[in-house]
Motif scaffolding. Structure first.
Motif, PDB file in Angstrom:
ATOM      1  N   ARG A 103      29.372  31.812  27.949  1.00  0.00           N
ATOM      2  CA  ARG A 103      28.796  32.873  28.529  1.00  0.00           C
ATOM      3  C   ARG A 103      26.833  31.942  28.914  1.00  0.00           C
ATOM      4  O   ARG A 103      26.480  32.477  30.083  1.00  0.00           O
ATOM      5  CB  ARG A 103      29.028  34.004  27.825  1.00  0.00           C
ATOM      6  CG  ARG A 103      27.583  35.547  28.319  1.00  0.00           C
ATOM      7  CD  ARG A 103      27.490  36.024  27.410  1.00  0.00           C
ATOM      8  NE  ARG A 103      26.622  34.832  25.912  1.00  0.00           N
ATOM      9  CZ  ARG A 103      26.937  35.378  24.820  1.00  0.00           C
ATOM     10  NH1 ARG A 103      27.709  36.208  24.260  1.00  0.00           N
ATOM     11  NH2 ARG A 103      26.071  34.283  23.803  1.00  0.00           N
TER      12      ARG A 103
ATOM     13  N   ASN B 149      27.557  30.604  32.142  1.00  0.00           N
ATOM     14  CA  ASN B 149      27.293  31.271  33.553  1.00  0.00           C
ATOM     15  C   ASN B 149      25.937  31.666  33.499  1.00  0.00           C
ATOM     16  O   ASN B 149      25.517  31.706  34.472  1.00  0.00           O
ATOM     17  CB  ASN B 149      28.429  32.637  32.928  1.00  0.00           C
ATOM     18  CG  ASN B 149      29.570  32.649  33.412  1.00  0.00           C
ATOM     19  OD1 ASN B 149      29.768  30.899  33.990  1.00  0.00           O
ATOM     20  ND2 ASN B 149      31.170  32.267  33.141  1.00  0.00           N
ATOM     21  N   ASP B 150      25.279  32.233  32.610  1.00  0.00           N
ATOM     22  CA  ASP B 150      23.675  32.491  32.999  1.00  0.00           C
ATOM     23  C   ASP B 150      22.948  31.013  33.163  1.00  0.00           C
ATOM     24  O   ASP B 150      22.154  32.345  33.992  1.00  0.00           O
ATOM     25  CB  ASP B 150      23.291  32.548  31.602  1.00  0.00           C
ATOM     26  CG  ASP B 150      23.904  34.014  30.807  1.00  0.00           C
ATOM     27  OD1 ASP B 150      25.096  35.124  31.505  1.00  0.00           O
ATOM     28  OD2 ASP B 150      24.014  34.788  29.388  1.00  0.00           O
TER      29      ASP B 150
ATOM     30  N   ARG C 151      33.647  31.226  24.230  1.00  0.00           N
ATOM     31  CA  ARG C 151      33.626  32.422  25.104  1.00  0.00           C
ATOM     32  C   ARG C 151      32.101  32.525  24.947  1.00  0.00           C
ATOM     33  O   ARG C 151      31.308  32.899  26.276  1.00  0.00           O
ATOM     34  CB  ARG C 151      34.403  33.604  24.748  1.00  0.00           C
ATOM     35  CG  ARG C 151      35.511  33.336  24.802  1.00  0.00           C
ATOM     36  CD  ARG C 151      36.479  34.863  25.130  1.00  0.00           C
ATOM     37  NE  ARG C 151      38.081  34.913  24.755  1.00  0.00           N
ATOM     38  CZ  ARG C 151      38.397  34.915  23.576  1.00  0.00           C
ATOM     39  NH1 ARG C 151      37.863  35.305  22.480  1.00  0.00           N
ATOM     40  NH2 ARG C 151      39.463  34.566  22.909  1.00  0.00           N
ATOM     41  N   ASN C 152      30.659  31.940  23.496  1.00  0.00           N
ATOM     42  CA  ASN C 152      29.679  32.384  24.026  1.00  0.00           C
ATOM     43  C   ASN C 152      29.272  31.474  24.601  1.00  0.00           C
ATOM     44  O   ASN C 152      28.515  31.126  25.582  1.00  0.00           O
ATOM     45  CB  ASN C 152      29.327  32.399  22.574  1.00  0.00           C
ATOM     46  CG  ASN C 152      29.345  33.453  22.165  1.00  0.00           C
ATOM     47  OD1 ASN C 152      29.431  34.792  22.322  1.00  0.00           O
ATOM     48  ND2 ASN C 152      29.248  33.187  20.452  1.00  0.00           N
TER      49      ASN C 152
END
Length: 183
Positions: free
Chosen positions: A132, A135-136, A128-129
């Protein structure tokens, strides 16, 4: 698949492979030579894996036998095993070292399953990190040359990748848990 997703897929794959190696070191009642993978012995001043200084075999289901190529290493190997977190006392007969794995109690099996679930959860958090971070990075692209539709598509693809790896981690966790609970 978009080439901009490749680095994130690679990182997710590494997180999955790391979990596999972690699971290989968890002993499930049977003797598994992989429990020795992280152990090092002092071989002429160099920390060396046990598998590189002797022959590691599994003569019976619950016994690991280590036959060092040099007798002088018997004490070093014995010391490394005692200092480790394997939790088994080695027996040294002057030629080989034997590790006899006791049958796992029901309580110990449940503890191991908890450990397996925790490691799986850590793996999912890592995946999940990575999502993230991806996505960033995609949002930063939006400020430059990429359309919002393209960003949305990249985020959707990344979510699909994340879902796939989470599902793979769950399947790995279930199979390891089943292996541990099988008497």
């Amino acid at each position: 698949m978009d080439s901009r997703l490749q680095p994130y897929e690679d990182k997710m794959k590494k997180a999955y492979e790391f979990l596999e190696t972690e699971y290989a070191a968890i002993r499930a009642g049977r003797a598994n030579p992989h429990v020795l993978d992280k152990l090092r012995v002092d071989y002429y001043g160099t920390p060396t894996p046990i598998q590189q200084v002797g022959n590691v075999t599994v003569p019976e289901a619950r016994i690991i036998q280590i036959a060092p190529w040099e007798k002088s290493l018997l004490k070093e190997i014995e010391k490394a095993i005692q200092m480790s977190d394997i939790g088994i006392n080695p027996t040294n007969d002057g030629n080989v070292i034997r590790l006899v794995f006791p049958e796992l109690t029901e309580e110990r099996r449940k503890d191991l399953v908890k450990e397996v679930r925790k490691k799986a959860e850590d793996g999912k958090v890592a995946v999940r990190n990575i999502r993230r971070d991806g996505n960033d990075a995609f949002k930063k692209l939006a400020k430059t040359e990429v359309s919002e539709d393209e960003i949305k598509q990249l985020e959707d693809e990344l979510q699909k990748l994340t879902d796939k790896f989470i599902k793979d981690i769950d399947a790995l966790m279930e199979s390891k848990s089943k292996e541990i609970l099988t008497v």
